[in-house]
Design a protein around this motif. Structure first.
Motif, PDB file in Angstrom:
ATOM      1  N   ASP A   4      22.351  40.678  82.595  1.00 23.41           N
ATOM      2  CA  ASP A   4      21.589  41.919  82.825  1.00 23.41           C
ATOM      3  C   ASP A   4      22.474  42.971  83.498  1.00 23.41           C
ATOM      4  N   ARG A   5      23.220  42.528  84.481  1.00 20.12           N
ATOM      5  CA  ARG A   5      24.134  43.463  85.168  1.00 20.12           C
ATOM      6  C   ARG A   5      25.178  43.991  84.179  1.00 20.12           C
ATOM      7  N   ILE A   6      25.723  43.140  83.340  1.00 18.75           N
ATOM      8  CA  ILE A   6      26.738  43.542  82.359  1.00 18.75           C
ATOM      9  C   ILE A   6      26.124  44.531  81.366  1.00 18.75           C
ATOM     10  N   GLU A   7      24.874  44.302  80.967  1.00 23.74           N
ATOM     11  CA  GLU A   7      24.210  45.231  80.048  1.00 23.74           C
ATOM     12  C   GLU A   7      24.043  46.609  80.677  1.00 23.74           C
ATOM     13  N   ILE A   8      23.709  46.660  81.946  1.00 25.18           N
ATOM     14  CA  ILE A   8      23.576  47.948  82.653  1.00 25.18           C
ATOM     15  C   ILE A   8      24.930  48.652  82.712  1.00 25.18           C
ATOM     16  N   ILE A   9      25.965  47.891  83.036  1.00 25.57           N
ATOM     17  CA  ILE A   9      27.310  48.483  83.104  1.00 25.57           C
ATOM     18  C   ILE A   9      27.758  48.935  81.718  1.00 25.57           C
ATOM     19  N   LEU A  10      27.425  48.159  80.685  1.00 26.24           N
ATOM     20  CA  LEU A  10      27.761  48.565  79.316  1.00 26.24           C
ATOM     21  C   LEU A  10      27.087  49.887  78.952  1.00 26.24           C
ATOM     22  N   ASN A  28      37.060  41.817  82.617  1.00 26.46           N
ATOM     23  CA  ASN A  28      37.143  40.426  83.084  1.00 26.46           C
ATOM     24  C   ASN A  28      36.032  39.579  82.460  1.00 26.46           C
ATOM     25  N   TYR A  29      34.835  40.141  82.367  1.00 24.90           N
ATOM     26  CA  TYR A  29      33.712  39.393  81.804  1.00 24.90           C
ATOM     27  C   TYR A  29      33.965  39.052  80.334  1.00 24.90           C
ATOM     28  N   PHE A  30      34.412  40.048  79.563  1.00 27.15           N
ATOM     29  CA  PHE A  30      34.590  39.817  78.128  1.00 27.15           C
ATOM     30  C   PHE A  30      35.870  39.029  77.815  1.00 27.15           C
ATOM     31  N   PHE A  46      36.774  45.032  74.261  1.00 20.46           N
ATOM     32  CA  PHE A  46      37.481  44.838  75.525  1.00 20.46           C
ATOM     33  C   PHE A  46      38.672  43.904  75.373  1.00 20.46           C
ATOM     34  N   GLY A  47      38.628  43.040  74.382  1.00 17.24           N
ATOM     35  CA  GLY A  47      39.785  42.199  74.084  1.00 17.24           C
ATOM     36  C   GLY A  47      40.933  43.035  73.545  1.00 17.24           C
ATOM     37  N   TYR A  48      40.609  44.032  72.771  1.00 15.53           N
ATOM     38  CA  TYR A  48      41.655  44.906  72.224  1.00 15.53           C
ATOM     39  C   TYR A  48      42.365  45.647  73.346  1.00 15.53           C
ATOM     40  N   PHE A  49      41.610  46.108  74.336  1.00 16.92           N
ATOM     41  CA  PHE A  49      42.221  46.836  75.445  1.00 16.92           C
ATOM     42  C   PHE A  49      43.206  45.938  76.197  1.00 16.92           C
ATOM     43  N   SER A  50      42.871  44.663  76.333  1.00 12.33           N
ATOM     44  CA  SER A  50      43.772  43.730  77.016  1.00 12.33           C
ATOM     45  C   SER A  50      45.028  43.503  76.189  1.00 12.33           C
ATOM     46  N   GLN A  51      44.857  43.347  74.881  1.00 14.11           N
ATOM     47  CA  GLN A  51      46.013  43.140  74.013  1.00 14.11           C
ATOM     48  C   GLN A  51      46.909  44.373  73.991  1.00 14.11           C
ATOM     49  N   ALA A  52      46.320  45.550  73.930  1.00 14.60           N
ATOM     50  CA  ALA A  52      47.110  46.786  73.870  1.00 14.60           C
ATOM     51  C   ALA A  52      47.909  46.979  75.146  1.00 14.60           C
ATOM     52  N   LYS A  53      47.351  46.533  76.270  1.00 16.09           N
ATOM     53  CA  LYS A  53      48.058  46.678  77.537  1.00 16.09           C
ATOM     54  C   LYS A  53      49.293  45.791  77.593  1.00 16.09           C
ATOM     55  N   GLU A  54      49.215  44.647  76.938  1.00 12.21           N
ATOM     56  CA  GLU A  54      50.322  43.707  76.970  1.00 12.21           C
ATOM     57  C   GLU A  54      51.427  44.026  75.971  1.00 12.21           C
TER      58      GLU A  54
END
Length: 157
Positions: A4-10, A28-30, A46-54
């Motif tokens: 529920d918290r993640i949905e609000i933040i989304l 971190n959650y995803f 959100f996985g793409y953002f992590s990959q692009a950073k690396e």
């Protein structure tokens, strides 16, 4: 509870209202293994953002500057400007020499005819000016007839 918290933040994320800490929490959650089933579709974002950073850019960028081309271009432009100024000066000097001879006559008869032509041209232009002045006088008379001057017709008031 956590979903529920993640949905609000989304929801805030998609409206552009999240803080950096909230975005880090989403990342971190995803990136964890326990993502709720109905939120699984957002994992790729959100996985793409992590990959692009690396990712690292490995290609080397050449450090050549084009100062030589600019130098040659400025030299060529200055040569063109100098040629233009020289050409103008050469031809304007010839025109100045030709203009010095204007208005002088060796033959008195030829000078008399040129003077008569100039005076005739002046006379024609003066006639046109006088005709224009006559139209103005006619306008003034018509205006006086339409708009009666109160000072002339007041009769001593």
């Amino acid at each position: 509870m956590e979903s529920d918290r993640i949905e609000i933040i989304l929801e805030k994320y998609f409206h552009g209202e999240t803080s950096i800490a909230e975005e880090r929490e989403l990342k971190n959650y995803f990136s964890s293994m326990d993502v709720a089933q109905h939120l699984e579709q957002y994992r790729t974002i959100f996985g793409y953002f992590s990959q692009a950073k690396e990712q690292q850019f490995a290609q080397e960028i050449p450090q050549q500057t084009k100062k030589r081309n600019v130098a040659w271009l400025s030299i060529a432009a200055s040569v063109v400007v100098l040629l233009g100024i020289g050409t103008y000066a050469y031809f304007s000097r010839d025109n100045a020499i030709e203009k010095k001879d204007l208005g002088t006559y060796n033959d008195p008869e030829e000078a008399f005819r040129a003077t008569q032509q100039a005076l005739l041209l002046l006379s024609d232009n003066v006639k046109v000016g006088i005709e224009s002045a006559q139209y103005i006088q006619e306008y003034q008379i018509a205006k006086d007839k339409i708009f009666v001057n109160p000072k002339k017709h007041s009769g001593g008031l």
